[in-house]
Design a protein around this motif. Sequence first.
Motif, short mmCIF file in Angstrom:
data_model
loop_
_atom_site.label_atom_id
_atom_site.label_comp_id
_atom_site.label_asym_id
_atom_site.label_seq_id
_atom_site.Cartn_x
_atom_site.Cartn_y
_atom_site.Cartn_z
N HIS A 133 -36.30 -37.23 -68.89
CA HIS A 133 -36.78 -36.11 -69.70
C HIS A 133 -35.94 -36.13 -70.98
N PRO A 134 -36.22 -37.15 -71.85
CA PRO A 134 -35.31 -37.40 -72.96
C PRO A 134 -35.17 -36.24 -73.95
N THR A 135 -36.27 -35.52 -74.22
CA THR A 135 -36.16 -34.47 -75.25
C THR A 135 -35.30 -33.31 -74.74
N GLN A 136 -35.33 -33.08 -73.43
CA GLN A 136 -34.46 -32.03 -72.86
C GLN A 136 -32.99 -32.41 -73.04
N LEU A 223 -26.30 -26.37 -64.67
CA LEU A 223 -26.85 -26.10 -63.33
C LEU A 223 -28.29 -26.59 -63.22
N LEU A 224 -28.67 -26.94 -62.02
CA LEU A 224 -30.04 -27.43 -61.77
C LEU A 224 -30.71 -26.60 -60.68
N ARG A 225 -32.01 -26.54 -60.80
CA ARG A 225 -32.86 -25.97 -59.75
C ARG A 225 -33.02 -27.03 -58.66
N ILE A 226 -33.17 -26.58 -57.41
CA ILE A 226 -33.47 -27.54 -56.34
C ILE A 226 -34.90 -28.02 -56.57
N TYR A 263 -24.97 -23.95 -68.70
CA TYR A 263 -26.25 -24.46 -69.22
C TYR A 263 -27.24 -24.60 -68.07
N HIS A 264 -28.52 -24.56 -68.42
CA HIS A 264 -29.57 -24.74 -67.40
C HIS A 264 -30.84 -25.15 -68.14
N PRO A 265 -31.56 -26.19 -67.65
CA PRO A 265 -32.78 -26.59 -68.38
C PRO A 265 -33.94 -25.63 -68.13
N GLY A 266 -33.80 -24.76 -67.10
CA GLY A 266 -34.89 -23.88 -66.71
C GLY A 266 -35.99 -24.68 -66.02
N VAL A 290 -33.16 -23.04 -75.23
CA VAL A 290 -34.59 -22.85 -75.54
C VAL A 290 -34.79 -22.70 -77.05
N ARG A 291 -33.93 -21.91 -77.68
CA ARG A 291 -34.05 -21.72 -79.14
C ARG A 291 -33.92 -23.08 -79.85
#
Length: 333
Positions: A133-136, A223-226, A263-266, A290-291
């Motif tokens: 997910h390069p842009t993230q 942090l990551l979501r499972i 941080y978190h990518p959501g 996000v911003r």
Amino acid sequence: MVGFPSILEGIKDLKKGHILQLLERAEDLKSGSPARLPLQKSLAVATSFLEHSTRTKHSFAMAIKRLQGFHIDFQAENSSLKKGESLEQTLLTLHYQGIDICIIRTKQSHLLDEFKEHPPIKIINGGDGSNQHPTQALLDLYTLSEQFGGVESLKGKTVAIVGDCRHSRVTHSLMDLLPQFGINVILSGPKEFIPQNIEDETNKFQVSNDIDETIKMSDALYLLRIQSERHTKGFEDTLTSYKDSWGIDFEKLRKNEKSLPIYHPGPANIGVEVSQEIVDSEIWMAHEQVRNSVYMRMAIIEAMITNEDQKIGSIYNKVPGDICAGNSRLNTK
Ligand code: ASP
């Protein structure tokens, strides 16, 4: 940007110089610099998200709008893909209709590999399976560099990626990106969430199965979501025991005498990997990510559109004339 790839599948497609220019350009755009696009033509970008998305798709839509471009949201479900048309022919169709770039998200990892040699259209990977997910990752680097006072200041800092690293495409992109800037990366989580074969890369990454140790060693937590949708077998722990062992709250930070940006990518599962209290506090950086995502994605679109690559489209436009001459489809005289 001359030399910028026409297919951005992963971080490894970019040279370090490209990344530094993207960081600079995102910063300029955030400060109000006007878009730098070819004058002769207006920008047309399609998004094709074959997997759910809130942040990525809409931030690309905002980026296109701010670049004064035209956005088509290609609905795969209602397209000729359902009549058996191949993805390549679909992308060629978009190209010949005048679309400059297609942003694609797929459930399947490495789906874009096949297009790299002969791009049917310029493509940005919006996330493919658990691969990249390069842009993230790029917008994360931008947000980190903003927070820590510039990309140079990130040298020697330690960022721990906490949670389901193995199934996370964001982690795989961050692993390719952050060490290039001298950032130490800790992969932290239960053993089943640590990427396989990481032993071969222990010179590059630290692994920790202890959250207190992780917090103590880090300058920032990511942090990551499972990623349950990508698990082939069920997750052994319960969400409650995951929260108790790995969920980040102020109690764990205080216990380790640490205050650090989170941080978190959501999307975040509040109450599992992070507490509501943290999300409501100033150490929660996800809104800033996000911003910044809009500016970094504007910079990426701009870089791709100006890469001067002429070899986009059908293979028949790219092969030398003598090969075309032997093609019966062309021998109509
Ligand atoms: N939004 C990120 C992704 O698409 C992270 C996630 O879904 O957990 O990979």
